[in-house]
Design a protein around this motif. Sequence first.
Motif, PDB file in Angstrom:
ATOM      1  N   VAL A 203     -16.938   4.670  -9.265  1.00  0.00           N
ATOM      2  CA  VAL A 203     -17.455   3.434  -9.833  1.00  0.00           C
ATOM      3  C   VAL A 203     -17.368   2.279  -8.837  1.00  0.00           C
ATOM      4  O   VAL A 203     -18.317   1.502  -8.692  1.00  0.00           O
ATOM      5  CB  VAL A 203     -16.685   3.081 -11.129  1.00  0.00           C
ATOM      6  CG1 VAL A 203     -17.175   1.742 -11.694  1.00  0.00           C
ATOM      7  CG2 VAL A 203     -16.866   4.178 -12.169  1.00  0.00           C
ATOM      8  N   GLU A 204     -16.250   2.150  -8.157  1.00  0.00           N
ATOM      9  CA  GLU A 204     -16.096   1.059  -7.200  1.00  0.00           C
ATOM     10  C   GLU A 204     -17.170   1.128  -6.111  1.00  0.00           C
ATOM     11  O   GLU A 204     -17.758   0.110  -5.744  1.00  0.00           O
ATOM     12  CB  GLU A 204     -14.706   1.087  -6.566  1.00  0.00           C
ATOM     13  CG  GLU A 204     -13.603   0.668  -7.515  1.00  0.00           C
ATOM     14  CD  GLU A 204     -12.277   0.499  -6.789  1.00  0.00           C
ATOM     15  OE1 GLU A 204     -11.235   0.655  -7.445  1.00  0.00           O
ATOM     16  OE2 GLU A 204     -12.291   0.209  -5.583  1.00  0.00           O
ATOM     17  N   ALA A 205     -17.402   2.332  -5.599  1.00  0.00           N
ATOM     18  CA  ALA A 205     -18.411   2.496  -4.552  1.00  0.00           C
ATOM     19  C   ALA A 205     -19.807   2.180  -5.086  1.00  0.00           C
ATOM     20  O   ALA A 205     -20.643   1.598  -4.383  1.00  0.00           O
ATOM     21  CB  ALA A 205     -18.370   3.919  -3.998  1.00  0.00           C
ATOM     22  N   TYR A 206     -20.066   2.559  -6.350  1.00  0.00           N
ATOM     23  CA  TYR A 206     -21.370   2.271  -6.947  1.00  0.00           C
ATOM     24  C   TYR A 206     -21.582   0.763  -7.077  1.00  0.00           C
ATOM     25  O   TYR A 206     -22.666   0.241  -6.754  1.00  0.00           O
ATOM     26  CB  TYR A 206     -21.483   2.928  -8.323  1.00  0.00           C
ATOM     27  CG  TYR A 206     -22.707   2.497  -9.089  1.00  0.00           C
ATOM     28  CD1 TYR A 206     -23.945   3.084  -8.869  1.00  0.00           C
ATOM     29  CD2 TYR A 206     -22.623   1.464 -10.032  1.00  0.00           C
ATOM     30  CE1 TYR A 206     -25.074   2.671  -9.556  1.00  0.00           C
ATOM     31  CE2 TYR A 206     -23.749   1.040 -10.727  1.00  0.00           C
ATOM     32  CZ  TYR A 206     -24.968   1.644 -10.485  1.00  0.00           C
ATOM     33  OH  TYR A 206     -26.086   1.227 -11.166  1.00  0.00           O
ATOM     34  N   LEU A 207     -20.573   0.050  -7.568  1.00  0.00           N
ATOM     35  CA  LEU A 207     -20.698  -1.397  -7.726  1.00  0.00           C
ATOM     36  C   LEU A 207     -20.898  -2.073  -6.371  1.00  0.00           C
ATOM     37  O   LEU A 207     -21.704  -2.999  -6.233  1.00  0.00           O
ATOM     38  CB  LEU A 207     -19.465  -1.957  -8.436  1.00  0.00           C
ATOM     39  CG  LEU A 207     -19.298  -1.520  -9.894  1.00  0.00           C
ATOM     40  CD1 LEU A 207     -17.956  -2.001 -10.433  1.00  0.00           C
ATOM     41  CD2 LEU A 207     -20.446  -2.051 -10.750  1.00  0.00           C
ATOM     42  N   HIS A 208     -20.154  -1.618  -5.377  1.00  0.00           N
ATOM     43  CA  HIS A 208     -20.313  -2.156  -4.029  1.00  0.00           C
ATOM     44  C   HIS A 208     -21.742  -1.891  -3.523  1.00  0.00           C
ATOM     45  O   HIS A 208     -22.396  -2.789  -2.965  1.00  0.00           O
ATOM     46  CB  HIS A 208     -19.293  -1.512  -3.088  1.00  0.00           C
ATOM     47  CG  HIS A 208     -19.244  -2.133  -1.726  1.00  0.00           C
ATOM     48  ND1 HIS A 208     -20.162  -1.825  -0.739  1.00  0.00           N
ATOM     49  CD2 HIS A 208     -18.398  -3.055  -1.172  1.00  0.00           C
ATOM     50  CE1 HIS A 208     -19.889  -2.526   0.350  1.00  0.00           C
ATOM     51  NE2 HIS A 208     -18.824  -3.271   0.117  1.00  0.00           N
TER      52      HIS A 208
END
Length: 290
Positions: free
Chosen positions: A237-242
């Motif tokens: 999720v963090e990588a997707y938001l970034h």
Amino acid sequence: MNKRQTRLFAIVATALSAAAFIGLTLDSHRQFDRLTNAESITPAVTHGKNVWHKNNCINCHTLFGEGAYYAPDLTKITKLRGEAYLKAYMKDPSKFYDEQRHRRLMPKQDLSDEDIAGLIAFFDWVSNVDNQGWPPRPILVTGAALPGADRSVEQQTSGAKVERGGMVAPPGARPLTGDENPIALGERVFRTATPACTACHSTAPGVNMAGPSLAGVKGRTEALLASADYKGKAKDVEAYLHESIVEPSAHLVPGPMYSADGTSFMPTTYAKDLTPEQIDQLVAYLMSLK
């Protein structure tokens, strides 16, 4: 004073006032080309201006605060919306609104591609005119904010401080020291980045604006990453938001309101305008939304 002195005073005062008025007028004309970026007036800009007048856009919208005040002020619209968004919107505004919910809709003008390109060029020229901060309170696109337009009167009159990253802090606010909660800092970025994330996104469930609501974005992203619909490169999720912040077209959210011709309407300038630290803070804030 006697009559002679009174007459002389009136003549001198009138002459001085006239001289000051003439001087200020000449000085204004001297600066007009620079203030209005006259060198940037291309044939496309002129065509867009003619389209603006031909379609009576001023009957609903305003430029520099002049117009009908029925629809948003478009003076800085290209600072808030990208070319892909504006093209799709002017092609068919009905895709961006629900008539039963929003009532007043922008009529479909059946503009040609040339007319739309001209209007965008015209709006871009208008947005770069030095309008000295006028109007101070324009009617904006839903949820949008311009620098200085969303601050309180106290902030505008008592010298608000600018923190690192160009964010505006209320007068008397404690300066950033580097040990603040990243989620709190991320919320500040969310509201004060340029353009502000609040210009397109709501954090209320089901409230979709120019961009989808970010309420529950963490859970939705987890489901998306586990499906076959995801087209990007993120693994969590963090990588997707970034990824969605710095490379918004890597994965396109379905719907005509959010993209066109394989290009997201999301601005592509955040990777340049925000520091890596600010992007991480913004991701931390978005991860906190329920």
